[in-house]
Write a protein that holds these residues in place. Structure first.
Motif, PDB file in Angstrom:
ATOM      1  N   GLU A  43      -0.641  -0.282   2.453  1.00  0.00           N
ATOM      2  CA  GLU A  43      -1.871  -0.422   3.200  1.00  0.00           C
ATOM      3  C   GLU A  43      -3.062  -0.118   2.284  1.00  0.00           C
ATOM      4  O   GLU A  43      -3.000   0.802   1.459  1.00  0.00           O
ATOM      5  CB  GLU A  43      -1.880   0.548   4.387  1.00  0.00           C
ATOM      6  N   PRO A  44      -4.161  -0.892   2.399  1.00  0.00           N
ATOM      7  CA  PRO A  44      -5.319  -0.622   1.557  1.00  0.00           C
ATOM      8  C   PRO A  44      -5.913   0.743   1.868  1.00  0.00           C
ATOM      9  O   PRO A  44      -5.919   1.195   3.004  1.00  0.00           O
ATOM     10  CB  PRO A  44      -6.288  -1.761   1.921  1.00  0.00           C
ATOM     11  N   PRO A  77     -12.437 -10.857   5.834  1.00  0.00           N
ATOM     12  CA  PRO A  77     -11.867  -9.715   5.110  1.00  0.00           C
ATOM     13  C   PRO A  77     -10.345  -9.671   5.156  1.00  0.00           C
ATOM     14  O   PRO A  77      -9.731  -8.890   4.421  1.00  0.00           O
ATOM     15  CB  PRO A  77     -12.474  -8.504   5.827  1.00  0.00           C
ATOM     16  N   ASN A  78      -9.754 -10.514   6.013  1.00  0.00           N
ATOM     17  CA  ASN A  78      -8.290 -10.607   6.091  1.00  0.00           C
ATOM     18  C   ASN A  78      -7.790 -11.968   5.632  1.00  0.00           C
ATOM     19  O   ASN A  78      -6.730 -12.428   6.055  1.00  0.00           O
ATOM     20  CB  ASN A  78      -7.829 -10.341   7.528  1.00  0.00           C
ATOM     21  N   ALA A 154      -7.472  -6.004  -3.831  1.00  0.00           N
ATOM     22  CA  ALA A 154      -6.480  -5.053  -3.321  1.00  0.00           C
ATOM     23  C   ALA A 154      -6.707  -4.744  -1.848  1.00  0.00           C
ATOM     24  O   ALA A 154      -5.755  -4.474  -1.105  1.00  0.00           O
ATOM     25  CB  ALA A 154      -6.527  -3.768  -4.147  1.00  0.00           C
ATOM     26  N   THR A 155      -7.960  -4.793  -1.421  1.00  0.00           N
ATOM     27  CA  THR A 155      -8.288  -4.514  -0.025  1.00  0.00           C
ATOM     28  C   THR A 155      -7.978  -5.711   0.874  1.00  0.00           C
ATOM     29  O   THR A 155      -7.397  -5.561   1.948  1.00  0.00           O
ATOM     30  CB  THR A 155      -9.771  -4.135   0.097  1.00  0.00           C
ATOM     31  N   ILE A 156      -8.362  -6.897   0.434  1.00  0.00           N
ATOM     32  CA  ILE A 156      -8.128  -8.108   1.237  1.00  0.00           C
ATOM     33  C   ILE A 156      -6.642  -8.467   1.267  1.00  0.00           C
ATOM     34  O   ILE A 156      -6.123  -8.910   2.286  1.00  0.00           O
ATOM     35  CB  ILE A 156      -8.948  -9.287   0.671  1.00  0.00           C
ATOM     36  N   ARG A 157      -5.967  -8.289   0.148  1.00  0.00           N
ATOM     37  CA  ARG A 157      -4.544  -8.612  -0.005  1.00  0.00           C
ATOM     38  C   ARG A 157      -4.246 -10.071   0.383  1.00  0.00           C
ATOM     39  O   ARG A 157      -3.421 -10.342   1.248  1.00  0.00           O
ATOM     40  CB  ARG A 157      -3.681  -7.666   0.832  1.00  0.00           C
TER      41      ARG A 157
END
Length: 229
Positions: A43-44, A77-78, A154-157
């Motif tokens: 998880e970010p 963002p996703n 890394a946050t959006i993945r």
């Protein structure tokens, strides 16, 4: 898709010389490691807003003296698909948003050509500030900005990252190879599939290369479809 969007998409196909469409979502995928993205990701630890807050009124490199606005990025963002460009241009610097000029309009058509919308994807650049006169990014500038790009990814993945042009591809893939050797191939990086293609600004100068970008987009469409199942 409404009639205006369909017309825009068909105009893009016409411009790049596409005479027939392959509508099969799994067509022509290039997958050197088919199960690379299957592994679960952590998880970010942060979100995009916190990364933007950390950038603040950035003074980390000399571009701070000449920029108008920091251009952080925009979109979903996703997102399953992230486009990474080189650096903001004049229009982007004025508006604080990525890819809003002529190259951005072409990028929108490219995105729509694989039945997505801009709001479905995320768009950002390696550099968050415009280099004077749109010159090439310099090593110290890339070094200052690249950690933030890594944190965004890394946050959006995303499942797939599409690098637009030489500098984006070389920075993300950490290679000195030219775009001519990198484009059209998938690489594995931190649980993401990375592919490079020509920058939309280059396509405005060399429209004959649009056909190759269309082939790259078909690969992206197929890879996204494969990674969903």
């Amino acid at each position: 898709m409404n009639s205006d969007e369909l017309t825009s998409q068909l105009e893009f196909f016409r411009d790049i010389g596409v005479e027939s469409l392959d509508v099969s979502p799994a067509a022509e995928a290039v997958c050197d490691r088919p199960d690379a993205h299957r592994a679960p990701l952590q998880e970010p630890m942060e979100d995009l807003d916190s990364i933007r807050a950390d950038i603040g009124d950035c003074q980390r490199c000399k571009l701070a003296r000449t920029r108008t606005n920091i251009v952080f990025g925009s979109g979903n963002p996703n997102a399953e698909l992230v486009f990474v460009g080189e650096a903001p241009g004049y229009d982007e610097d004025q508006q604080g948003l990525p890819f809003v000029g002529r190259a951005g309009q072409l990028l929108t058509k490219i995105i729509e050509s694989i039945s997505l919308k801009r709001e479905d994807v995320y768009i950002c650049n390696v550099l968050k500030c415009r280099p004077p006169d749109n010159r090439n990014p310099e090593p110290d500038e890339v070094a200052s900005c690249n950690p933030f790009l890594k944190r965004q990814l890394a946050t959006i993945r995303p499942k797939v990252v599409c690098c637009l042009g030489t500098f984006a591809a070389q920075t993300v893939l950490q290679t000195a190879a030219p775009i001519s050797r990198l484009r059209g191939k998938f690489f594995d990086m931190d649980g993401m599939r990375v592919i490079a293609t020509f920058h939309p600004a280059y396509l405005l100068r060399s429209p004959e290369k649009k056909r190759e970008v269309w082939e790259d987009m078909k690969q992206i469409r197929a890879e996204l479809f494969r990674l969903r199942f």
